[in-house]
Write a protein that holds these residues in place. Structure first.
Motif, PDB file in Angstrom:
ATOM      1  N   ALA A 139     -14.010   8.856   5.332  1.00 60.80           N
ATOM      2  CA  ALA A 139     -15.055   8.978   6.351  1.00 60.80           C
ATOM      3  C   ALA A 139     -14.496   8.870   7.764  1.00 60.80           C
ATOM      4  N   GLY A 140     -13.218   8.488   7.890  1.00 59.77           N
ATOM      5  CA  GLY A 140     -12.633   8.298   9.216  1.00 59.77           C
ATOM      6  C   GLY A 140     -12.084   9.590   9.789  1.00 59.77           C
ATOM      7  N   GLY A 141     -11.410   9.484  10.926  1.00 59.67           N
ATOM      8  CA  GLY A 141     -10.944  10.676  11.636  1.00 59.67           C
ATOM      9  C   GLY A 141     -10.033  11.564  10.791  1.00 59.67           C
TER      10      GLY A 141
ATOM     11  N   GLY B 259      -3.519  -5.881   2.452  1.00 62.17           N
ATOM     12  CA  GLY B 259      -4.426  -5.502   1.363  1.00 62.17           C
ATOM     13  C   GLY B 259      -4.908  -4.075   1.511  1.00 62.17           C
ATOM     14  N   VAL B 260      -5.335  -3.720   2.726  1.00 57.39           N
ATOM     15  CA  VAL B 260      -5.909  -2.385   2.954  1.00 57.39           C
ATOM     16  C   VAL B 260      -4.814  -1.319   3.050  1.00 57.39           C
ATOM     17  N   ASN B 261      -3.699  -1.646   3.697  1.00 57.89           N
ATOM     18  CA  ASN B 261      -2.684  -0.619   3.967  1.00 57.89           C
ATOM     19  C   ASN B 261      -1.647  -0.475   2.855  1.00 57.89           C
TER      20      ASN B 261
ATOM     21  N   SER C 110       1.763  -6.915  11.884  1.00 60.92           N
ATOM     22  CA  SER C 110       1.339  -6.720  10.492  1.00 60.92           C
ATOM     23  C   SER C 110       1.234  -5.231  10.175  1.00 60.92           C
ATOM     24  N   TYR C 111       0.754  -4.458  11.144  1.00 58.42           N
ATOM     25  CA  TYR C 111       0.612  -3.008  10.947  1.00 58.42           C
ATOM     26  C   TYR C 111       1.989  -2.357  10.763  1.00 58.42           C
ATOM     27  N   CYS C 112       2.929  -2.677  11.664  1.00 60.19           N
ATOM     28  CA  CYS C 112       4.265  -2.069  11.572  1.00 60.19           C
ATOM     29  C   CYS C 112       4.927  -2.424  10.247  1.00 60.19           C
TER      30      CYS C 112
ATOM     31  N   ASN D 157       3.410  10.826   8.354  1.00 61.24           N
ATOM     32  CA  ASN D 157       3.529   9.776   9.375  1.00 61.24           C
ATOM     33  C   ASN D 157       3.072  10.302  10.731  1.00 61.24           C
ATOM     34  N   PRO D 158       1.798  10.044  11.060  1.00 61.33           N
ATOM     35  CA  PRO D 158       1.260  10.559  12.323  1.00 61.33           C
ATOM     36  C   PRO D 158       1.754   9.754  13.518  1.00 61.33           C
ATOM     37  N   GLY D 159       1.793  10.423  14.658  1.00 58.00           N
ATOM     38  CA  GLY D 159       1.880   9.727  15.944  1.00 58.00           C
ATOM     39  C   GLY D 159       0.458   9.385  16.356  1.00 58.00           C
TER      40      GLY D 159
ATOM     41  N   THR E 264      -8.629   9.601  17.043  1.00 60.26           N
ATOM     42  CA  THR E 264      -9.634   9.080  16.104  1.00 60.26           C
ATOM     43  C   THR E 264     -10.189   7.765  16.643  1.00 60.26           C
ATOM     44  N   GLY E 265     -11.151   7.219  15.900  1.00 61.89           N
ATOM     45  CA  GLY E 265     -11.743   5.943  16.283  1.00 61.89           C
ATOM     46  C   GLY E 265     -10.727   4.814  16.319  1.00 61.89           C
ATOM     47  N   MET E 266      -9.655   4.945  15.524  1.00 65.67           N
ATOM     48  CA  MET E 266      -8.668   3.865  15.474  1.00 65.67           C
ATOM     49  C   MET E 266      -8.045   3.618  16.854  1.00 65.67           C
ATOM     50  N   LEU E 267      -7.762   4.691  17.586  1.00 63.06           N
ATOM     51  CA  LEU E 267      -7.142   4.528  18.906  1.00 63.06           C
ATOM     52  C   LEU E 267      -8.078   3.802  19.862  1.00 63.06           C
TER      53      LEU E 267
HETATM   54  N1  LIG Z   1      -5.087   7.532  14.593  1.00 59.91           N
HETATM   55  C1  LIG Z   1      -3.797   7.350  14.760  1.00 59.91           C
HETATM   56  O1  LIG Z   1      -3.278   7.469  15.863  1.00 59.91           O
HETATM   57  C2  LIG Z   1      -2.927   7.004  13.586  1.00 59.91           C
HETATM   58  C3  LIG Z   1      -1.541   7.007  13.773  1.00 59.91           C
HETATM   59  C4  LIG Z   1      -0.697   6.711  12.707  1.00 59.91           C
HETATM   60  C5  LIG Z   1      -1.265   6.396  11.479  1.00 59.91           C
HETATM   61  N2  LIG Z   1      -2.605   6.392  11.323  1.00 59.91           N
HETATM   62  C6  LIG Z   1      -3.134   6.058  10.003  1.00 59.91           C
HETATM   63  O2  LIG Z   1      -4.002   7.055   9.572  1.00 59.91           O
HETATM   64  C7  LIG Z   1      -4.941   6.516   8.641  1.00 59.91           C
HETATM   65  C8  LIG Z   1      -6.333   6.952   9.016  1.00 59.91           C
HETATM   66  O3  LIG Z   1      -6.630   6.425  10.279  1.00 59.91           O
HETATM   67  P1  LIG Z   1      -7.665   7.090  11.316  1.00 59.91           P
HETATM   68  O4  LIG Z   1      -6.954   7.228  12.585  1.00 59.91           O
HETATM   69  O5  LIG Z   1      -8.323   8.258  10.689  1.00 59.91           O
HETATM   70  O6  LIG Z   1      -8.648   5.838  11.489  1.00 59.91           O
HETATM   71  P2  LIG Z   1     -10.218   5.693  11.318  1.00 59.91           P
HETATM   72  O7  LIG Z   1     -10.484   4.288  11.712  1.00 59.91           O
HETATM   73  O8  LIG Z   1     -10.917   6.808  11.979  1.00 59.91           O
HETATM   74  O9  LIG Z   1     -10.427   5.852   9.736  1.00 59.91           O
HETATM   75  C9  LIG Z   1     -10.088   4.857   8.803  1.00 59.91           C
HETATM   76  C10 LIG Z   1     -11.110   4.900   7.694  1.00 59.91           C
HETATM   77  O10 LIG Z   1     -10.688   3.968   6.680  1.00 59.91           O
HETATM   78  C11 LIG Z   1     -11.854   3.275   6.241  1.00 59.91           C
HETATM   79  N3  LIG Z   1     -11.462   1.971   5.690  1.00 59.91           N
HETATM   80  C12 LIG Z   1     -10.997   0.899   6.372  1.00 59.91           C
HETATM   81  N4  LIG Z   1     -10.779  -0.109   5.528  1.00 59.91           N
HETATM   82  C13 LIG Z   1     -11.115   0.332   4.285  1.00 59.91           C
HETATM   83  C14 LIG Z   1     -11.118  -0.270   3.009  1.00 59.91           C
HETATM   84  N5  LIG Z   1     -10.750  -1.533   2.819  1.00 59.91           N
HETATM   85  N6  LIG Z   1     -11.522   0.494   1.953  1.00 59.91           N
HETATM   86  C15 LIG Z   1     -11.922   1.777   2.126  1.00 59.91           C
HETATM   87  N7  LIG Z   1     -11.944   2.380   3.316  1.00 59.91           N
HETATM   88  C16 LIG Z   1     -11.544   1.669   4.386  1.00 59.91           C
HETATM   89  C17 LIG Z   1     -12.719   3.123   7.481  1.00 59.91           C
HETATM   90  O11 LIG Z   1     -14.071   2.873   7.146  1.00 59.91           O
HETATM   91  C18 LIG Z   1     -12.505   4.472   8.154  1.00 59.91           C
HETATM   92  O12 LIG Z   1     -13.463   5.427   7.734  1.00 59.91           O
HETATM   93  C19 LIG Z   1      -4.713   5.007   8.666  1.00 59.91           C
HETATM   94  O13 LIG Z   1      -3.921   4.620   7.557  1.00 59.91           O
HETATM   95  C20 LIG Z   1      -3.959   4.793   9.952  1.00 59.91           C
HETATM   96  O14 LIG Z   1      -3.167   3.636   9.924  1.00 59.91           O
HETATM   97  C21 LIG Z   1      -3.450   6.688  12.355  1.00 59.91           C
END
Ligand SMILES: NC(=O)c1ccc[n+]([C@@H]2O[C@H](COP(=O)([O-])OP(=O)(O)OC[C@H]3O[C@@H](n4cnc5c(N)ncnc54)[C@H](O)[C@@H]3O)[C@@H](O)[C@H]2O)c1
Length: 252
Positions: free
Chosen positions: A14-16, A111-113, A153-155, A183-185, A189-192
């Motif tokens: 559901a995320g970006g 746990g999540v990652n 923790s993320y790194c 491996n995105p830069g 998305t909402g994460m930023l």
């Molecule tokens: N956006 C960036 O710049 C970027 C860069 C490098 C890596 N990433 C990685 O890309 C992936 C996606 O990130 P994004 O940017 O789309 O972020 P986002 O926040 O838009 O999407 C993350 C999604 O994961 C879901 N989520 C979180 N915890 C969860 C859980 N415990 N169980 C199920 N779903 C869960 C959230 O509800 C959300 O919909 C992540 O692993 C992030 O670390 C993102």
């Protein structure tokens, strides 16, 4: 279409990046299970795919939970008919140093990652192996390869994703299962925006800094999705254990 007759699971769907990838996989013919903690948003993505003529279901789950992952895999097998592709993409970030990070936060990020990918592979590999193989793509990060500030923790978790991917590729290659990380830069998305909030920084200034790289802009979710579709498809049939960097040149 590159993924006709394939069945895919996308976590964080559901995320970006997860939404864009769910849509891109479906556009290539895959039936997609959109898995997310946010049930309503996952259903909206599945509905968007169905409205465009594709096949999709939504499953609400916490990827850090083994019972939830078992339910996801059994539901997808029952409702879609198998699992050929998994995009382990759900992830969270905490913008803190080691001194600032609580043990609870550290454990939740792992746990999540990280545990999520172990759990998914534990339960999905037997299904894929019985069907003759499959493709698993794990979302790492540029910061999993080079590190970054105020995100200990993320790194650490994304470094684990990259090396766990290699270990999975070694173990399950003989079963016809390819495992790669993307491996995105910085991706728009909402994460930023969440990171800017955590660091108490102005969102516009934070995003402008994220664009400071050779291609002079942030990535868009569909640009990560395109890489995942390639790794999921037979076009990448001799690629496994790799860490594909999609970052506009930012971490070279
Ligand atoms: N956006 C960036 O710049 C970027 C860069 C490098 C890596 N990433 C990685 O890309 C992936 C996606 O990130 P994004 O940017 O789309 O972020 P986002 O926040 O838009 O999407 C993350 C999604 O994961 C879901 N989520 C979180 N915890 C969860 C859980 N415990 N169980 C199920 N779903 C869960 C959230 O509800 C959300 O919909 C992540 O692993 C992030 O670390 C993102």
């Amino acid at each position: 279409m590159r993924l006709e007759h394939k069945h895919a699971i996308v976590t964080g769907g559901a995320g970006g990046i997860g939404r864009a990838t769910s849509i891109a996989l479906a556009a290539e013919g895959a039936a997609v299970a959109v898995v997310d903690l946010n049930a309503e948003a996952a259903e909206a993505v599945a509905e968007e795919i169905r409205a465009a003529g594709g096949t999709a279901i939504a499953i609400a789950a916490d990827v850090a939970s083994e019972p939830d992952i078992e339910r996801v895999v059994s539901t997808v097998v029952a409702e879609l008919g198998g699992v050929d592709v998994v995009f382990n993409n759900a992830g969270i970030i905490r913008r803190t140093t080691a001194v600032e990070t609580t043990v609870e936060e550290w454990d939740r990020v792992f746990g999540v990652n990280v545990r999520s990918i172990f759990l998914m592979c534990k339960h999905v590999v037997p299904v894929m192996a019985a069907a003759g193989g499959g493709s698993i793509v794990n979302t790492g990060s540029g910061w999993g390869l080079k590190g970054g500030g105020q995100a200990i923790s993320y790194c650490a978790s994304k470094g684990a994703v990259v090396n766990m991917t290699r270990a999975l590729a070694i173990d399950h290659g003989p079963q016809g299962i390819r495992v790669n990380s993307v491996n995105p830069g910085d991706v728009n998305t909402g994460m930023l925006r969440d990171e800017a909030r955590q660091l108490s920084q102005d969102a516009d200034a934070f995003l402008a800094e994220a664009a400071d790289r050779p291609l002079r802009r942030m990535g868009e979710p569909r640009e990560i999705a395109a890489a995942v579709v390639w790794l999921a498809s037979d076009e990448s049939s001799y690629v496994t254990g790799s860490a594909l960097v999609v970052d506009g040149g930012g971490i070279a």
